[in-house]
Design an enzyme around this catalytic site. Sequence first.
Site, PDB file in Angstrom:
ATOM      1  N   GLU A  92      40.180  45.026  35.682  1.00  0.00           N
ATOM      2  CA  GLU A  92      40.629  43.877  36.481  1.00  0.00           C
ATOM      3  C   GLU A  92      39.813  43.815  37.763  1.00  0.00           C
ATOM      4  O   GLU A  92      39.766  44.788  38.524  1.00  0.00           O
ATOM      5  CB  GLU A  92      42.123  43.989  36.790  1.00  0.00           C
ATOM      6  CG  GLU A  92      42.645  42.919  37.730  1.00  0.00           C
ATOM      7  CD  GLU A  92      42.323  41.504  37.248  1.00  0.00           C
ATOM      8  OE1 GLU A  92      41.652  40.767  38.003  1.00  0.00           O
ATOM      9  OE2 GLU A  92      42.741  41.151  36.126  1.00  0.00           O
ATOM     10  N   ASP A 142      39.558  37.956  28.426  1.00  0.00           N
ATOM     11  CA  ASP A 142      40.281  36.787  28.936  1.00  0.00           C
ATOM     12  C   ASP A 142      40.140  36.822  30.449  1.00  0.00           C
ATOM     13  O   ASP A 142      41.099  37.060  31.174  1.00  0.00           O
ATOM     14  CB  ASP A 142      41.750  36.834  28.507  1.00  0.00           C
ATOM     15  CG  ASP A 142      42.530  35.625  28.999  1.00  0.00           C
ATOM     16  OD1 ASP A 142      41.904  34.685  29.519  1.00  0.00           O
ATOM     17  OD2 ASP A 142      43.768  35.628  28.861  1.00  0.00           O
TER      18      ASP A 142
END
Length: 225
Positions: A92, A142
């Site tokens: 992330e 994603d």
Amino acid sequence: MTPRELVGVAEVPGGPPLRLFRRGGDFMIVLDRNELMSTRMSGSEVALGTLACDRIASRPAPRLLIGGYGMGFTLRAVLARVGADAEVVVAELVPGIVEWARGPMAALTAGCLDDPRVTLVMGDVGAVMREPRQGFDAILLDVDNGPDGLTREANGDLYVPSGLADAKRALRPGGTLAVWSAAPDPSFTRRLIKTGFEVEEVRVRARENGKGATHLIWLARSPNG
């Protein structure tokens, strides 16, 4: 109508900030005027996880890489499908996303980031794919609105031939690259095929009840070696 409340702002390296809103019991992550994700529409993010896991279900001790935590729907779908011997690396880029997961959205997160099978890496998923220790059975991407990009220009590097080549090298023989997109992109399909992947396109609904907008997931299988 219940008013929308601004909960927080997260800075994106190399891109405009993200904002987290709450309306009643629902959360929304917004970029400018674009709603990137919400708790009301999680069906395609869940499908990204389940479809990828289905493709590697027979593999012992699978190793997966998830690019983009988001609201954690994909991660939780993966953890529900894999066994105790699995390893799931989550990359992330935005620290604020993780702060929201551990803060205002902690009830939704349900401790998934603290699962012993999970390793959280704060950084670019592209850099993780280029690390010497790779050998993933599945890579799930994603990180943006799809191959066209939206959040930050550098995300596009994942979807160009060099980025796809990095993903292919990071996969074990016969592994799966699963890519989420808000819309079809025939040119991206062609790039996947040119890179050497066997490609399947799956259309899924945004909501888990089968309603809402239609999103696309590419399931690209790497060669057996």
